[in-house]
Design a protein around this motif. Structure first.
Motif, short mmCIF file in Angstrom:
data_model
loop_
_atom_site.label_atom_id
_atom_site.label_comp_id
_atom_site.label_asym_id
_atom_site.label_seq_id
_atom_site.Cartn_x
_atom_site.Cartn_y
_atom_site.Cartn_z
N PRO A 177 0.82 -1.22 0.00
CA PRO A 177 0.00 0.00 0.00
C PRO A 177 0.85 1.27 0.00
CG PRO A 177 -0.96 -1.61 1.47
CD PRO A 177 0.35 -2.19 1.01
N GLN A 178 1.96 1.25 0.74
CA GLN A 178 2.77 2.47 0.83
C GLN A 178 3.48 2.78 -0.48
OE1 GLN A 178 2.57 4.44 3.63
NE2 GLN A 178 3.43 5.89 2.15
N THR A 179 3.97 1.77 -1.21
CA THR A 179 4.64 2.07 -2.48
C THR A 179 3.65 2.66 -3.48
OG1 THR A 179 4.30 -0.16 -3.42
CG2 THR A 179 6.32 0.21 -2.14
N VAL A 180 2.40 2.19 -3.45
CA VAL A 180 1.38 2.74 -4.36
C VAL A 180 1.02 4.15 -3.93
CG1 VAL A 180 -0.93 2.44 -5.31
CG2 VAL A 180 0.50 0.43 -4.85
N ILE A 181 0.82 4.37 -2.64
CA ILE A 181 0.51 5.71 -2.12
C ILE A 181 1.63 6.68 -2.48
CG2 ILE A 181 0.27 7.08 0.00
CD1 ILE A 181 -1.11 4.55 1.22
N ASP A 182 2.86 6.24 -2.32
CA ASP A 182 4.00 7.13 -2.57
C ASP A 182 4.04 7.60 -4.03
OD1 ASP A 182 4.82 6.94 0.03
OD2 ASP A 182 6.41 5.47 -0.35
N VAL A 183 3.83 6.68 -4.98
CA VAL A 183 3.92 7.09 -6.38
C VAL A 183 2.73 7.96 -6.76
CG1 VAL A 183 2.78 5.04 -7.38
CG2 VAL A 183 4.46 6.33 -8.72
N LEU A 184 1.53 7.66 -6.24
CA LEU A 184 0.37 8.48 -6.56
C LEU A 184 0.50 9.87 -5.96
CD1 LEU A 184 -2.55 5.88 -6.20
CD2 LEU A 184 -1.48 6.71 -8.31
N ASP A 185 1.01 9.96 -4.74
CA ASP A 185 1.25 11.27 -4.14
C ASP A 185 2.24 12.07 -4.98
OD1 ASP A 185 -0.46 11.14 -1.99
OD2 ASP A 185 1.05 10.47 -0.55
N TYR A 186 3.31 11.42 -5.42
CA TYR A 186 4.34 12.10 -6.20
C TYR A 186 3.78 12.61 -7.53
CZ TYR A 186 8.59 13.03 -8.82
OH TYR A 186 9.56 13.64 -9.58
N LEU A 187 3.05 11.76 -8.24
CA LEU A 187 2.51 12.14 -9.54
C LEU A 187 1.47 13.24 -9.39
CD1 LEU A 187 2.04 8.57 -11.08
CD2 LEU A 187 3.81 10.24 -11.67
N ASN A 188 0.64 13.13 -8.36
CA ASN A 188 -0.46 14.06 -8.14
C ASN A 188 0.04 15.42 -7.63
OD1 ASN A 188 -3.67 13.94 -7.84
ND2 ASN A 188 -2.90 15.09 -6.09
N ASP A 189 0.94 15.39 -6.64
CA ASP A 189 1.32 16.61 -5.93
C ASP A 189 2.63 17.23 -6.42
OD1 ASP A 189 -0.93 16.05 -4.43
OD2 ASP A 189 0.19 15.08 -2.81
N ASP A 190 3.64 16.40 -6.62
CA ASP A 190 4.97 16.92 -6.97
C ASP A 190 5.12 17.12 -8.48
OD1 ASP A 190 6.78 16.71 -4.32
OD2 ASP A 190 5.42 15.00 -4.38
N LEU A 191 4.79 16.10 -9.25
CA LEU A 191 4.93 16.22 -10.70
C LEU A 191 3.73 16.93 -11.33
CD1 LEU A 191 7.19 15.46 -12.56
CD2 LEU A 191 6.07 13.26 -13.02
N GLY A 192 2.57 16.88 -10.65
CA GLY A 192 1.41 17.66 -11.08
C GLY A 192 0.80 17.22 -12.40
N VAL A 193 0.74 15.90 -12.65
CA VAL A 193 0.13 15.44 -13.89
C VAL A 193 -1.37 15.74 -13.86
CG1 VAL A 193 1.87 13.65 -14.18
CG2 VAL A 193 -0.30 13.08 -13.06
N ASP A 194 -1.97 15.78 -15.03
CA ASP A 194 -3.39 16.14 -15.10
C ASP A 194 -4.28 15.06 -14.50
OD1 ASP A 194 -3.60 18.74 -16.79
OD2 ASP A 194 -2.12 17.51 -17.82
N GLN A 195 -4.01 13.80 -14.87
CA GLN A 195 -4.81 12.70 -14.33
C GLN A 195 -3.98 11.43 -14.31
OE1 GLN A 195 -8.39 12.98 -16.91
NE2 GLN A 195 -9.51 13.39 -15.04
N MET A 196 -4.43 10.46 -13.49
CA MET A 196 -3.70 9.21 -13.33
C MET A 196 -4.63 8.02 -13.56
SD MET A 196 -1.58 10.23 -9.86
CE MET A 196 -3.11 10.45 -8.94
N MET A 197 -4.06 6.97 -14.13
CA MET A 197 -4.75 5.69 -14.25
C MET A 197 -3.96 4.65 -13.47
SD MET A 197 -5.81 5.78 -18.30
CE MET A 197 -4.25 6.50 -18.84
N ILE A 198 -4.67 3.67 -12.93
CA ILE A 198 -4.01 2.63 -12.15
C ILE A 198 -4.74 1.32 -12.39
CG2 ILE A 198 -5.38 3.07 -10.04
CD1 ILE A 198 -2.71 2.51 -8.50
N SER A 199 -3.97 0.22 -12.48
CA SER A 199 -4.60 -1.06 -12.79
C SER A 199 -3.70 -2.19 -12.30
CB SER A 199 -4.82 -1.19 -14.29
OG SER A 199 -5.48 -2.41 -14.62
N PRO A 200 -4.30 -3.28 -11.77
CA PRO A 200 -3.49 -4.46 -11.46
C PRO A 200 -2.98 -5.10 -12.75
CG PRO A 200 -5.83 -4.93 -11.18
CD PRO A 200 -5.72 -3.46 -11.43
N ALA A 201 -1.76 -5.61 -12.69
CA ALA A 201 -1.16 -6.24 -13.87
C ALA A 201 -1.91 -7.52 -14.24
CB ALA A 201 0.31 -6.55 -13.60
N TYR A 202 -1.93 -7.79 -15.54
CA TYR A 202 -2.51 -9.04 -16.04
C TYR A 202 -1.37 -10.00 -16.36
CZ TYR A 202 -4.89 -12.43 -18.98
OH TYR A 202 -5.37 -13.60 -19.51
#
Length: 334
Positions: A177-202
């Protein structure tokens, strides 16, 4: 947050028109793969395991545009392989944008600095950059050091030039959970991307790494912890709220893979871009000749652990459009 309002209205109107026309199956988004070749060799991907003869092929621009036009889909995701290796990728995107299709160009970002001048900012165009984690985690996923830093540089370059930038993060059982939270926080807050998608690998049959794919219960447990404490509401996701409910086990849906079909060098792939049960020449033939009732969890063992967006995101979208409560919820989330 879901998709932008203008895009939401376009897709919603498209769905309603098809339902009024009593069309049972129709595409929301085409997964367009104009090549299989890639400049990376990620352990969890099976695309570059194709024969060398296929890896050398490039789909003509006219063929790619014709397939999207024939399908009628309002959205296109251009993937591969690495689409920036296609010599006609700039022309392909320009033609699809001219048709007013919403285009997402999926890329590992390494070639963006060399290719960015082929593209122009448009509300119909967005980069979809693959980011599987922070530096160590992402570089391990793509099996090459330094790629995360290239991603960050490329994203900042795109944003400086006025492009819309989305990201796509694939989750494996090596994530916490923490590795996922960390990357989403970084993309959302630090890098400031417009939107994010996330999916479990197949679990691609041809993927070199077959040990790190999540099962359904593992996926639900992981996302329940990731989305806890209100974090989900502040991240800028490019998903419907119902699909996020699905990931954490608060909702369940049947697979509607016909709504996100894959068109590649071999044709329209049955039943989706994750599985290979043959090909059709047209989207109409794909819909008419595929036994859709044979696929999905509980029907095909290959689908047992699948919670990928290509099968379940469209079902969530259809459920949203069919419910006033869910439609209002989606609008509020945007």
């Amino acid at each position: 947050m879901g998709m932008p309002l203008r895009q939401s209205l376009r897709v919603g109107g498209y769905i309603l028109r098809n339902r009024l026309a009593r069309r049972a199956k129709f595409p929301l988004l085409v997964e367009l793969e104009p090549l299989y070749a890639c400049n990376l060799a990620c352990a969890g991907c099976g695309k570059i395991q194709h024969p060398a003869s296929l890896l050398k092929q490039r789909m003509p621009v006219e063929q790619a545009v014709a397939a999207v036009r024939e399908s009628g889909a309002p959205m296109v995701s251009i993937a591969g392989g690495e689409p920036l290796m296609h010599p006609g990728i700039g022309e392909m995107v320009a033609e699809l944008v001219k048709m007013k299709r919403y285009v997402f160009l999926c890329t590992n970002a390494a070639l963006i600095p060399k290719k960015i001048d082929l593209f122009e900012p448009s509300r119909y165009f967005a980069w979809a950059v693959h980011v599987d984690g922070l530096r160590e985690r992402h570089d391990a996923s793509v099996c090459k050091d330094g790629v995360f830093d290239q991603v960050v540089e490329a994203v900042r370059m795109c944003r400086e030039r006025g492009f819309r930038v989305t990201t796509n993060t694939t989750v494996f059982n090596t994530d916490t959970p923490q590795t996922v939270i960390d990357v989403l926080d970084y993309l959302n807050d630090d890098l400031g991307v417009d939107q994010m998608m996330i999916s479990p690998a197949y679990a691609y049959e041809k993927a070199p790494d077959q040990e790190h794919f999540l099962g359904v219960q593992e996926t639900r447990e992981l996302f329940r912890k990731v989305f806890a404490d209100g974090r989900r509401r502040r991240w800028r996701f490019n998903h419907s709220p119902l699909f996020l409910d699905f990931l954490e086990g608060r909702a369940d849906f049947p697979c509607t893979a016909w709504a996100i079909p894959s068109y590649s060098l071999k044709g329209w792939q049955r039943p989706c871009y994750l599985m290979d049960d043959g090909y059709a020449d047209t989207y109409e033939e794909l819909v008419r000749t595929t036994n859709w009732g044979a696929y999905g969890r509980g029907r095909d063992d290959r689908c047992s652990n699948c919670m990928a967006h290509c099968g379940y995101e469209p079902t969530a979208v259809f459920a949203t459009i069919g419910s006033l409560t869910e439609s209002l919820r989606a609008i509020r989330s945007g």
